[in-house]
Motif scaffolding. Sequence first.
Motif, PDB file in Angstrom:
ATOM      1  N   ARG A   1       0.634  -1.796   0.209  1.00  0.00           N
ATOM      2  CA  ARG A   1       0.471   0.493   0.310  1.00  0.00           C
ATOM      3  C   ARG A   1       0.702   1.056  -0.446  1.00  0.00           C
ATOM      4  O   ARG A   1       0.314   2.175  -0.616  1.00  0.00           O
ATOM      5  N   ARG A   2       2.108   1.134   0.132  1.00  0.00           N
ATOM      6  CA  ARG A   2       2.471   2.747   0.157  1.00  0.00           C
ATOM      7  C   ARG A   2       3.632   2.634  -0.860  1.00  0.00           C
ATOM      8  O   ARG A   2       4.190   3.592  -1.041  1.00  0.00           O
ATOM      9  N   VAL A   3       3.813   1.207  -2.224  1.00  0.00           N
ATOM     10  CA  VAL A   3       4.215   1.522  -2.969  1.00  0.00           C
ATOM     11  C   VAL A   3       2.719   2.215  -4.532  1.00  0.00           C
ATOM     12  O   VAL A   3       4.012   2.763  -4.703  1.00  0.00           O
ATOM     13  N   ILE A   4       2.137   1.600  -4.125  1.00  0.00           N
ATOM     14  CA  ILE A   4       1.055   1.961  -4.570  1.00  0.00           C
ATOM     15  C   ILE A   4       0.974   3.513  -4.550  1.00  0.00           C
ATOM     16  O   ILE A   4       0.149   3.794  -3.708  1.00  0.00           O
ATOM     17  N   VAL A   5       1.007   3.509  -5.624  1.00  0.00           N
ATOM     18  CA  VAL A   5       1.073   5.628  -6.261  1.00  0.00           C
ATOM     19  C   VAL A   5      -0.410   6.082  -6.337  1.00  0.00           C
ATOM     20  O   VAL A   5      -1.143   5.428  -6.793  1.00  0.00           O
ATOM     21  N   THR A   6      -0.896   7.053  -5.685  1.00  0.00           N
ATOM     22  CA  THR A   6      -2.830   6.960  -4.944  1.00  0.00           C
ATOM     23  C   THR A   6      -2.924   6.804  -6.557  1.00  0.00           C
ATOM     24  O   THR A   6      -4.419   5.901  -6.946  1.00  0.00           O
ATOM     25  N   ASP A   7      -2.518   7.439  -8.402  1.00  0.00           N
ATOM     26  CA  ASP A   7      -2.896   8.012  -8.653  1.00  0.00           C
ATOM     27  C   ASP A   7      -3.316   6.839  -9.716  1.00  0.00           C
ATOM     28  O   ASP A   7      -4.407   6.986 -10.602  1.00  0.00           O
TER      29      ASP A   7
END
Lengths: 206, 231
Positions: free
Chosen positions: B59-65
């Motif tokens: 979840r911290r790697v996946i960019v929100t966009d």
Amino acid sequence: MTAPAPASPAPASLIRTALVLGTFSMAAAAILVTGNWLTADEIKKRTAEDLANALRQVVPDALNDGDLQANQVTVEAADGTPVTAYRATLDGRVTAVALPLTAAGYGGTIRLILGVDRAGAVLGVRVIQHSETPGLGDRIDVSKSDWITRFAGRSLGAPPEDQWAVKKDGGTFDQFSGATITPRVVVTAVRDGLRLFRTHRARLLD
Amino acid sequence: MKYSEIVTAGLWDNNAVFGQMLALCPTMAVTATATNGLGMGLATTCVLTMSNLIVATLRRVIVTDVRIPAFVLIIATMVTLVDMSMNAWLHELHKVMGLFVPLIVVNCLILGRAESFASRSGMVAATIDGLAMGLGLTFALVVIGAVREILGSGTLFADATLLLGSGFAFLEQTLVTDYSGVLVMVLPPGGFLALGVLLAGKRLIDDRAAARAAAAPPAPPAPAAAEAAPS
């Protein structure tokens, strides 16, 4: 995680976004390749077993001492599509032919297999795959009803060719209460299979 | 949120079908028999738990966009793996349910849990949520399937041995012999009928429980916090 300072006008976040998605895609591809590699052999074996089981149901073992699945011959159906037939042999002489057929059913394609003896009489018909309505059209499946077994012994002369239809259409074969389309297309497919056999008889039995 | 609350939410309070009314497409499609419901439920649980765990881990790697495409990619990979494994090692079941397994990809429950829970929770909580939501879905599918199968075919858990092995032959019951069946229950409308009645039933149970809780004197705070620790 600290992003490196932007080296170009493109914002760092954009590059990071692309990197993340690109890495994800590559990882997913690698996982899928591995999964496919691990299961491909097993799936191939299962599919071959399915076919062997279906073939055994429409061509009795007594008519075959060869490798039914390996003894293939391809003929062309009336509409030009190739049909791969499987031939049963006794001492090298072809005794029966199994023809895979398809029919456009009510819920999608119905895949059938038809066994024919040298004289052109039906040895048996079985449904390999279908998505007909449960409780209505699925009675073509031998596990649900014995309807499909009633083709055995029939041929293009018995009943006469114009009688190869469900009773509702003036033919010989029963339809199911509540489902006419499914048995109609199956009867037609079997009749066309027998016609295919008649057309290519010499080549199939050679 | 306590782990025990995640479990009760998934199994009952916020049940995928009876609470959130999600995943209705597979629900209507596979629940003609209890066995099919069970198979679909377990396959979905498997995918949901794995996808929740992976989404929470990354979840911290996946960019929100790009989180939605990333979630879809993860889910699609999981489903393809499950589909291939079932075809190879649970082949009979795959023949029965093969059509529905790829549909797990578009099961909005899985993307929904990734977005609304796993992407903002720890790995343990997300895994528990995936399991609980999946088992809640399985429970719902089996209940709906059982109702439709009993009324529609007069059997219960027909072909369960294909799914669970011959040791479970005792599950296969023919409740009414020579039963002609209420055909509509096997067809898709029967799915909606069964779902509607069962939803009303859940409301009734919840209302009763709420009324009882309101009538009873306020209970002392339960010493549940210690029990809820992860094992």
